[in-house]
Write an enzyme that holds these catalytic residues in place. Structure first.
Site, PDB file in Angstrom:
ATOM      1  N   ASP A   1      40.774  40.178 -14.613  1.00  0.00           N
ATOM      2  CA  ASP A   1      40.264  41.445 -13.723  1.00  0.00           C
ATOM      3  C   ASP A   1      41.390  41.728 -12.841  1.00  0.00           C
ATOM      4  O   ASP A   1      42.324  41.048 -12.624  1.00  0.00           O
ATOM      5  CB  ASP A   1      38.992  40.962 -12.913  1.00  0.00           C
ATOM      6  CG  ASP A   1      37.823  40.960 -13.731  1.00  0.00           C
ATOM      7  OD1 ASP A   1      37.879  41.100 -15.051  1.00  0.00           O
ATOM      8  OD2 ASP A   1      36.740  40.473 -13.323  1.00  0.00           O
ATOM      9  N   ASP A   2      41.344  42.893 -12.251  1.00  0.00           N
ATOM     10  CA  ASP A   2      42.086  43.503 -10.959  1.00  0.00           C
ATOM     11  C   ASP A   2      43.486  43.986 -11.281  1.00  0.00           C
ATOM     12  O   ASP A   2      44.139  43.954 -10.566  1.00  0.00           O
ATOM     13  CB  ASP A   2      42.150  42.497  -9.812  1.00  0.00           C
ATOM     14  CG  ASP A   2      40.516  41.978  -9.435  1.00  0.00           C
ATOM     15  OD1 ASP A   2      39.722  42.834  -9.582  1.00  0.00           O
ATOM     16  OD2 ASP A   2      40.401  41.033  -8.729  1.00  0.00           O
TER      17      ASP A   2
ATOM     18  N   HIS B   1      33.692  45.361 -10.748  1.00  0.00           N
ATOM     19  CA  HIS B   1      34.296  44.711  -9.733  1.00  0.00           C
ATOM     20  C   HIS B   1      33.184  43.894  -8.704  1.00  0.00           C
ATOM     21  O   HIS B   1      32.509  44.804  -8.077  1.00  0.00           O
ATOM     22  CB  HIS B   1      35.345  45.633  -9.005  1.00  0.00           C
ATOM     23  CG  HIS B   1      36.150  44.925  -7.818  1.00  0.00           C
ATOM     24  ND1 HIS B   1      36.845  43.819  -8.194  1.00  0.00           N
ATOM     25  CD2 HIS B   1      36.373  45.458  -6.678  1.00  0.00           C
ATOM     26  CE1 HIS B   1      37.481  43.471  -7.023  1.00  0.00           C
ATOM     27  NE2 HIS B   1      37.044  44.453  -6.095  1.00  0.00           N
TER      28      HIS B   1
END
Length: 300
Positions: A9-10, A132
């Site tokens: 992620d991210d 998220h």
């Protein structure tokens, strides 16, 4: 053979995060990447992926409704924002949802804006969208499903980890949040599948985040997941492992309001070291699992 998707992620949060994620992908363990399109270095992320020949079908959208600034004009998504004009934060978003302060038409607008930004950056739609801080499994799950269907996107994440309430090494505040998200995810799985949106059978990543990650815990969590449905030996199950690798953010980063504390500490690099290790690859071989990505899923 059971299958595992490993999603970092991210992507787009900082240049240091971007490089760490790319290194883990190139090492062969990370199979899928989720892009923050309101991350201040999302353009760098896409350029870096192209430089290293990472296929766009391996890069999904990491829908962000909780951190930083929106892509929509603030006056059009005011219920999602605090007084400073930023998203309300992880807990703030959850509390606002429970208090019915969030307007779903504004949620829909921002989801569309982030899908459009992904399309502008990559020239295509994402094959999967996740949330998220797990915003997509909250009470917005119906509107989330509607927007995905309208755009022909039919894969997402479910974030319910088995027995997450039993992991006593996790501090109380985080464990309460994880339990809540796992419970919400149980509802979301039904909503997603009723709307023709595929999600993995199992999920690992809450109990193995940051400093809590080690090979033994990953192995135990994966084994627990795949042993959950021992009655059907004919079906191939899929488990997603959520990870957050990257080098420490030392300069600029974030989603418009600066980098958070988690991005500045060694926990991200700790995850990265494990993901790049031969020991992890040996563990997957020992468990008899194959690594796949969302692009390998055929949704009927």
């Amino acid at each position: 053979m059971n299958r595992i998707i490993i999603t970092a992620d991210d992507f787009g949060y900082s240049k240091e995060r971007n490089m760490g994620i790319v290194e883990c992908f190139l090492s062969g363990t990370v199979t899928t990447i989720s892009l923050l399109v309101n991350g201040i270095h999302c353009e760098d992320a896409i350029q870096l992926a192209a430089k290293h020949n990472i296929p766009l079908e391996r890069i999904g959208l990491h829908l962000n409704l909780s951190e930083g600034t929106p892509l929509s004009l603030p006056e059009y998504v005011a219920s999602l924002l605090n007084k400073e004009g930023f998203f309300r934060g992880k807990i703030g978003f959850c509390n606002a949802i429970k208090a019915r302060l969030i307007k779903y038409n504004e949620v829909k607008l921002e989801i569309k804006a982030q899908i459009d930004k992904y399309r502008i950056l990559t020239g295509r739609l994402p094959l999967h969208v996740d949330g998220h801080q797990h915003v997509h499994v909250t009470d917005i799950r119906e509107i989330f499903s509607d927007v995905l269907k309208a755009n022909g996107i039919n894969c997402t994440r479910q974030c319910g980890e088995l027995n997450i309430d039993k992991y006593l090494y996790i501090d109380d505040a985080r464990r309460r949040f994880y339990v809540e998200k796992s419970e919400e995810s149980g509802i979301a799985k039904i909503v997603f599948r009723n709307n023709g949106i595929w999600c993995p059978d199992y999920f690992v990543g809450l109990s193995t985040s940051g400093a809590d990650m080690n090979i033994e815990r990953l192995k135990a969590a994966i084994t627990k997941a795949f042993n959950f449905n021992t009655g059907d030996a004919t079906k191939q199950f899929v488990c997603e492992i959520m990870v957050h690798p990257g080098y420490c953010t030392k300069q600029d980063g974030g989603c418009g309001c600066g980098p958070d504390d988690f991005s500045k500490i060694q926990d991200r690099e700790h995850e990265m070291d494990i993901l790049k290790s031969d020991k992890l690859k040996e563990t997957f071989s020992e468990l008899g699992v194959s690594l796949i990505s969302y692009c390998n899923i055929k949704v009927s």
